[in-house]
Design an enzyme around this catalytic site. Structure first.
Site, short mmCIF file in Angstrom:
data_model
loop_
_atom_site.label_atom_id
_atom_site.label_comp_id
_atom_site.label_asym_id
_atom_site.label_seq_id
_atom_site.Cartn_x
_atom_site.Cartn_y
_atom_site.Cartn_z
N GLY A 94 0.82 -1.19 0.00
CA GLY A 94 0.00 0.00 0.00
C GLY A 94 0.87 1.25 0.00
N GLY A 95 0.24 2.39 -0.17
CA GLY A 95 0.97 3.65 -0.11
C GLY A 95 1.31 4.20 -1.48
N VAL A 97 4.44 6.92 -3.39
CA VAL A 97 5.84 6.84 -3.80
C VAL A 97 6.75 7.04 -2.60
CG1 VAL A 97 7.64 7.89 -5.22
CG2 VAL A 97 5.30 7.70 -6.10
N HIS A 100 14.05 4.47 -1.10
CA HIS A 100 14.91 3.64 -0.26
C HIS A 100 16.35 3.85 -0.70
CE1 HIS A 100 11.39 1.76 1.32
NE2 HIS A 100 11.11 1.08 0.22
N ALA A 143 8.46 5.73 6.76
CA ALA A 143 7.33 5.44 5.88
C ALA A 143 6.87 4.02 6.12
CB ALA A 143 7.73 5.64 4.42
N ILE A 144 5.58 3.80 6.01
CA ILE A 144 4.99 2.47 6.20
C ILE A 144 4.16 2.11 4.97
CG2 ILE A 144 3.39 1.08 7.58
CD1 ILE A 144 4.14 2.80 9.99
N GLY A 156 6.56 -3.45 4.66
CA GLY A 156 6.69 -3.01 6.04
C GLY A 156 7.02 -1.54 6.21
N ALA A 158 10.25 1.82 6.50
CA ALA A 158 11.57 2.36 6.18
C ALA A 158 11.84 3.51 7.14
CB ALA A 158 11.63 2.84 4.74
N CYS A 174 5.55 9.90 -0.24
CA CYS A 174 4.26 9.36 0.20
C CYS A 174 3.08 10.18 -0.32
CB CYS A 174 4.20 9.24 1.73
SG CYS A 174 5.50 8.19 2.41
#
Length: 217
Positions: A94-95, A97, A100, A143-144, A156, A158, A174
């Site tokens: 989900g979410g 942009v 990482h 971020a999740i 999960g 970051a 996000c």
């Protein structure tokens, strides 16, 4: 909600429910290999061949798009992406942009939410509690983005530890255009070692999810 700065101090011990979760720090792993690690861990858990896993790692520079993400939230063009050695991946989490990269702790919990934690919203709140929050003021430090299939989790969170925050200028993090991003090192004005955050997050994960977390050395 507490500041994520609290996450660098070791949490208090907690009683587990008897479930064992094996936490391991895998180092720098390509995004494609990280997906493969998750898929293998999900299948092993589903088939009863292994315990639950908390995969902790860093990725090379990559922008990822969640389900239904707005591609225009990647502001860099193809030439900029190539010159900066940034990959782009669509993914099943989900979410919107997110970015990482090295210096960022990425966590992929592979756990079974059955029988007593079958609540998607609770799971996301629990991940936030593991990190003791994702916001520090108006700046986002974590971020999740999760995926849950038949109540087994993947993808999960970051957490920006010593991340080069300049890369976030190439996206709308996000999908939120009017907020900033930060990192633990920036907030504490010191270089924070990844190993101390790995240990703290692992132990706090066990506390929040009532797991007996075994940290692989």
């Amino acid at each position: 909600m507490h500041s994520t700065l609290d996450a660098i101090s070791l949490p208090r011990p907690t009683d587990s429910n008897g479930s064992v979760c094996e936490a391991s720090f895998c180092g720098l792993v390509s995004y494609s290999d990280g997906l493969a690690l998750q898929e293998q861990a999900v299948e092993r858990l589903r088939s009863g061949k292994s315990a639950e896993q908390l995969l902790l790692l860093e990725h090379p520079h990559v922008f990822t798009l969640g389900r239904g993400a707005d591609g225009t939230h990647i502001l860099a063009d193809k030439d900029q992406l190539q010159s900066s050695s940034i990959e782009v991946h669509e993914t099943g989490r989900g979410g919107d942009v997110t970015y990482h990269g090295p210096g960022q702790l990425v966590g992929y919990p592979i756990i079974n939410l059955k029988p007593d934690r079958c609540d998607v919203h609770r799971y996301v709140r629990d991940i936030e509690e593991v990190l003791t929050g994702v916001w520090v003021g108006n700046e986002k430090i974590a971020a999740i983005g999760v995926r849950i299939a038949r109540w087994i989790t993947s993808h999960g969170f970051a957490l920006n530890v010593s991340t080069d925050l300049n890369y976030f200028q190439m996206i709308v993090p996000c999908g939120i255009p009017d907020k900033g991003v930060t990192s633990l090192s920036r907030l504490t004005d010191r270089q924070i070692e990844m190993v101390e955050v790995v240990e703290s997050v692992s132990k706090h994960f066990g506390e929040v999810f009532a797991r007996d977390v075994k940290i692989a050395r």
